[in-house]
Scaffold this motif. Structure first.
Motif, PDB file in Angstrom:
ATOM      1  N   ILE A  17      52.620  27.982 -53.722  1.00 22.55           N
ATOM      2  CA  ILE A  17      53.227  29.283 -54.020  1.00 22.55           C
ATOM      3  C   ILE A  17      52.395  30.401 -53.411  1.00 22.55           C
ATOM      4  O   ILE A  17      52.917  31.341 -52.805  1.00 22.55           O
ATOM      5  N   ALA A  18      51.094  30.265 -53.545  1.00 20.17           N
ATOM      6  CA  ALA A  18      50.205  31.310 -53.051  1.00 20.17           C
ATOM      7  C   ALA A  18      50.303  31.452 -51.536  1.00 20.17           C
ATOM      8  O   ALA A  18      50.194  32.564 -51.000  1.00 20.17           O
ATOM      9  N   PHE A  19      50.520  30.339 -50.849  1.00 21.67           N
ATOM     10  CA  PHE A  19      50.555  30.388 -49.393  1.00 21.67           C
ATOM     11  C   PHE A  19      51.882  30.885 -48.857  1.00 21.67           C
ATOM     12  O   PHE A  19      51.981  31.286 -47.702  1.00 21.67           O
ATOM     13  N   SER A  26      61.720  24.976 -57.404  1.00 19.95           N
ATOM     14  CA  SER A  26      61.287  23.715 -58.002  1.00 19.95           C
ATOM     15  C   SER A  26      61.700  22.548 -57.116  1.00 19.95           C
ATOM     16  O   SER A  26      60.989  21.555 -57.002  1.00 19.95           O
ATOM     17  N   GLU A  27      62.856  22.700 -56.495  1.00 27.83           N
ATOM     18  CA  GLU A  27      63.358  21.628 -55.629  1.00 27.83           C
ATOM     19  C   GLU A  27      62.423  21.409 -54.442  1.00 27.83           C
ATOM     20  O   GLU A  27      62.095  20.267 -54.091  1.00 27.83           O
ATOM     21  N   SER A  55      59.263  32.921 -63.133  1.00 27.83           N
ATOM     22  CA  SER A  55      60.333  32.157 -62.481  1.00 27.83           C
ATOM     23  C   SER A  55      61.557  33.043 -62.382  1.00 27.83           C
ATOM     24  O   SER A  55      61.925  33.723 -63.332  1.00 27.83           O
ATOM     25  N   GLU A  56      62.166  33.014 -61.212  1.00 31.05           N
ATOM     26  CA  GLU A  56      63.323  33.875 -60.981  1.00 31.05           C
ATOM     27  C   GLU A  56      64.542  33.046 -60.624  1.00 31.05           C
ATOM     28  O   GLU A  56      64.465  32.127 -59.822  1.00 31.05           O
ATOM     29  N   GLY A  62      62.972  31.334 -57.620  1.00 35.11           N
ATOM     30  CA  GLY A  62      61.931  30.315 -57.572  1.00 35.11           C
ATOM     31  C   GLY A  62      60.696  30.776 -58.314  1.00 35.11           C
ATOM     32  O   GLY A  62      60.772  31.693 -59.138  1.00 35.11           O
ATOM     33  N   TRP A  63      59.589  30.159 -57.992  1.00 31.36           N
ATOM     34  CA  TRP A  63      58.351  30.476 -58.681  1.00 31.36           C
ATOM     35  C   TRP A  63      57.498  31.463 -57.901  1.00 31.36           C
ATOM     36  O   TRP A  63      57.374  31.380 -56.685  1.00 31.36           O
ATOM     37  N   VAL A  64      56.918  32.415 -58.639  1.00 33.66           N
ATOM     38  CA  VAL A  64      56.051  33.430 -58.045  1.00 33.66           C
ATOM     39  C   VAL A  64      54.819  33.581 -58.922  1.00 33.66           C
ATOM     40  O   VAL A  64      54.918  33.485 -60.152  1.00 33.66           O
TER      41      VAL A  64
END
Lengths: 156, 156
Positions: A17-19, A26-27, A55-56, A62-64
């Motif tokens: 996520i950070a990159f 999630s997929e 999570s959006e 997705g995840w942030v």
DNA sequence: CATCATGTAATAGTGAAAGTTACATGAGTA
DNA sequence: TACTCATGTAACTTTCACTATTACATGATG
């Protein structure tokens, strides 16, 4: 494959996520981990509840991360996972009138809990940005970094 | 009840053997542990093979120590059990091309192996006669002994 | 409103330890 | 010799926690 890969999984996910600049679904992470998206959501739920990620839903969701990597330690993650068992060994029963069993269990507990405390202490020292640095250094660089890491650890 | 109670079980068994003059049967120990005699024989097999105990068949048979308690450490027992996993956490896979996963796993391994080394080192320091002394001291005495133990441990 | 993505309950699969059954072997005893 | 006691071990079954999957609800985007 070991018995509990959640800690490893979460770290993998968080660094990915950070990159990325955009939210990571999630997929996507499930594919990268060779598992199911529900597994990803399940192990991320605790981190979301504690405010480390967001999570959006919907398109582009997705995840942030909602905190900097430098503000998250392995200990934070471990706790967010629900503090699962660290040590495999335990006792057969908690309620025994046998003095031998009581003495044995008390002694084992000493050693096991000491090991557990050590692991949690290390977890508390390791922030995710240090892990990220290792990733960016690449394989060779990572080895060097880990050696430094180990020197640092043994001095503290 | 934890998932792996073999270490605790073996210690329980060995101390009981030490306190009896006559051989102790698997059946007797199984009753004491609330389990089956086959389980007892199974976890004792490794210790027999390594010469820590002897098993005798027929009337008056059972398990007998073939070494002094002072000559057996927790580490010896752990090894005799087949060196089962000490730490619950692990990685999802050993073969990943993902640099993130490699870096994460390498870092986690550091901490986990350090904890494992610590536990094994402690195991190597603890001889069974010290456990036996704890049993003989009884509950209150045991507490005191453990405190001393912990002071000693933190200094080394 | 169709699609994408998460949230979560419910259910099935998996692996290692624990538990059980069955039978063979060997040692003491009548 | 025959009988009983005790171990030795293979071959299951059970259990438990983690993992995997299915199904469906909710919410956000275009």
């Amino acid at each position: 494959m070991s018995r509990d890969s959640r800690l490893s999984d979460v770290l993998h996910i968080l660094l990915h996520i950070a990159f990325e600049r955009a939210p990571v679904t999630s997929e996507t992470m499930a594919s990268s981990l060779n598992t199911n998206s529900v597994v990803v959501r399940r192990i991320m739920a605790g981190l979301r509840d504690r405010g480390y990620v967001r999570s959006e839903k919907g398109h582009g969701g997705g995840w942030v991360l909602s905190r900097e990597l430098s503000e998250i330690t392995l200990l934070d993650i471990y706790l967010a996972l629900g503090s699962p068992a660290l040590v495999s060994f335990g006792r057969r029963s908690d309620t025994s009138e046998c003095l031998v069993e009581q003495a044995v269990n008390a002694n084992l507990d000493q050693t096991l809990q000491e090991a557990q405390r050590l692991m949690l202490a290390r977890f508390g020292e390791i922030t995710l940005d240090r892990l990220a640095a290792d990733v960016e250094l690449g394989i060779e660089g990572r080895r060097k970094s880990l050696n430094l890491e180990s020197m640092h650890a043994s001095k503290s």
